[in-house]
Design an enzyme around this catalytic site. Structure first.
Site, mmCIF file in Angstrom:
data_model
loop_
_atom_site.group_PDB
_atom_site.id
_atom_site.type_symbol
_atom_site.label_atom_id
_atom_site.label_comp_id
_atom_site.label_asym_id
_atom_site.label_seq_id
_atom_site.Cartn_x
_atom_site.Cartn_y
_atom_site.Cartn_z
ATOM 1 N N ASP A 154 0.834 -1.195 0.000
ATOM 2 C CA ASP A 154 0.000 0.000 0.000
ATOM 3 C C ASP A 154 0.872 1.250 0.000
ATOM 4 O O ASP A 154 2.005 1.226 0.525
ATOM 5 C CB ASP A 154 -0.906 0.023 1.230
ATOM 6 C CG ASP A 154 -1.995 -1.037 1.190
ATOM 7 O OD1 ASP A 154 -2.312 -1.517 0.081
ATOM 8 O OD2 ASP A 154 -2.534 -1.379 2.259
ATOM 9 N N TYR A 212 6.423 -8.225 9.060
ATOM 10 C CA TYR A 212 6.072 -6.805 9.109
ATOM 11 C C TYR A 212 6.302 -6.262 10.514
ATOM 12 O O TYR A 212 6.151 -6.984 11.508
ATOM 13 C CB TYR A 212 4.592 -6.594 8.780
ATOM 14 C CG TYR A 212 4.162 -7.008 7.404
ATOM 15 C CD1 TYR A 212 4.174 -6.111 6.338
ATOM 16 C CD2 TYR A 212 3.699 -8.309 7.159
ATOM 17 C CE1 TYR A 212 3.754 -6.494 5.073
ATOM 18 C CE2 TYR A 212 3.278 -8.694 5.900
ATOM 19 C CZ TYR A 212 3.313 -7.784 4.863
ATOM 20 O OH TYR A 212 2.892 -8.165 3.601
ATOM 21 N N ASP A 249 -7.084 1.392 8.422
ATOM 22 C CA ASP A 249 -5.811 2.071 8.643
ATOM 23 C C ASP A 249 -6.063 3.568 8.815
ATOM 24 O O ASP A 249 -7.209 4.036 8.814
ATOM 25 C CB ASP A 249 -4.807 1.773 7.522
ATOM 26 C CG ASP A 249 -5.242 2.294 6.157
ATOM 27 O OD1 ASP A 249 -6.172 3.121 6.086
ATOM 28 O OD2 ASP A 249 -4.651 1.874 5.143
ATOM 29 N N ARG A 308 -3.759 -4.984 8.278
ATOM 30 C CA ARG A 308 -4.826 -4.051 8.652
ATOM 31 C C ARG A 308 -5.959 -4.788 9.370
ATOM 32 O O ARG A 308 -6.524 -4.292 10.346
ATOM 33 C CB ARG A 308 -5.387 -3.355 7.408
ATOM 34 C CG ARG A 308 -4.506 -2.253 6.854
ATOM 35 C CD ARG A 308 -5.176 -1.581 5.677
ATOM 36 N NE ARG A 308 -5.150 -2.406 4.466
ATOM 37 C CZ ARG A 308 -6.055 -2.341 3.494
ATOM 38 N NH1 ARG A 308 -7.090 -1.521 3.608
ATOM 39 N NH2 ARG A 308 -5.943 -3.103 2.430
#
Length: 319
Positions: free
Chosen positions: A45, A73, A87, A185
């Protein structure tokens, strides 16, 4: 060579900065190398940063074979509200009190431990999942957010890094090791609910994709600053390591056959621990000649048969 082709064939690891699309990164690499055939594996993203694997020239044909079944992550999760995108880019949809106990590291670790393992995850409405031929995010922007089916994912680990504050709101920084297809997310959203509050993702950095980590990635600023393509290509990834397949070293005669897609004798392959053995039935094998990956073959009854060949060879092989 066709117009717009430089003759470079490689894989690159790029450290994508925040505020840029994955396609923007591809365009930067195209300009630096003078090569139009550039693609990427694993979209990030715009608000996320970190590891992006980019294929150049014939390296683009390797993209579909890079499974990257696991990704890592570092995520920032802020408590107090959910958003329609899960988000910080979205509009608030649910507000909730933040219990004082969520400031305890022991409590945080206990909640995160409950997310480790296989589970069904509902993806965000604002995602690229196709619904009846339309992207879910397009439907959501039109006010027709679809009800997406849950998907089976695995969270291999969820480790608390720190508890901090973002704009006066409680935030957890968490390292996740997850299966391909996991939406961090959605994890942030679900962690907020499990904590008896509401939460959304406020920051995301991919630190590993398959075998490629940040230490193997080139900063995009360095790509832009390169005076010549060699400065970028000096950082090419080892395509064999990225593929994770055993290696079959070819003779010059075998390499000529491989360039034509012919069956090659099974011979012996070298695996990651440095030992040699016969290829296993159905196993994918990396075909290497002159320190270039010239194809990926699979083992059948007649020998090694072509899945995809790279006649020019993908550079960067270090085995």
């Amino acid at each position: 060579m066709r117009r717009g082709e430089s003759g470079y064939n490689a894989l690159l690891g790029i450290d994508k900065p925040c505020g840029m699309t994955s396609h923007d990164v591809v365009n930067h690499v195209r300009r630096a190398l003078g090569e139009r055939r550039v693609g990427h594996a694993g979209t990030l993203d715009p608000a996320a940063s970190g590891v992006m694997v980019v294929g150049v020239g014939q390296g683009t044909r390797l993209m579909g074979l890079l499974t990257a079944d696991r990704k890592r992550y570092t995520a920032g999760i802020i408590f107090g509200c959910e958003t329609d995108t899960d988000d910080a880019d979205g509009a608030p949809t649910v507000a909730a009190e933040v219990p004082e106990r969520l400031g305890s590291e022991d409590v945080a670790r206990g909640i995160l431990a409950g997310f480790v393992g296989e589970q069904d995850q509902v993806p965000p409405a604002y995602s690229a999942i196709s619904v009846d031929g339309q992207r879910s995010y397009a439907l959501a922007r039109e006010g027709r957010a679809p009800e997406l089916a849950a998907r089976r994912i695995t969270v291999f680990s969820a480790e608390l890094v720190e508890i901090t504050s973002v704009e006066g709101q409680l935030s957890w920084v968490v390292d996740f090791d997850v299966s391909k297809g996991t939406y961090v997310r959605s994890l942030a959203r679900d962690i907020g609910r499990a904590a008896g509050s509401a939460a959304h993702l406020v920051a995301l950095r991919r630190t590993q994709s398959g075998s490629v980590g940040l230490d193997a990635c080139l900063a995009l600023d360095a790509v832009d600053a390169a005076q010549e393509p060699a400065e970028v290509l000096a950082h090419a990834l080892d395509p064999v390591a990225a593929l994770g397949a055993p290696v079959r070293q070819l003779s010059a005669e075998e390499a000529a056959d491989a360039a034509c897609g012919k069956v090659v004798a099974a011979g012996t392959v070298r695996v990651a621990d440095g030992t040699d053995r016969a290829p296993l039935p159905g196993e994918r094998v990396a075909m290497v000649f002159d320190q270039r990956l010239v194809g990926v073959w699979s083992c059948g009854r007649r020998g090694l048969a072509c899945e995809v060949n790279f006649p020019a060879g993908i550079t960067g092989v270090r085995a």
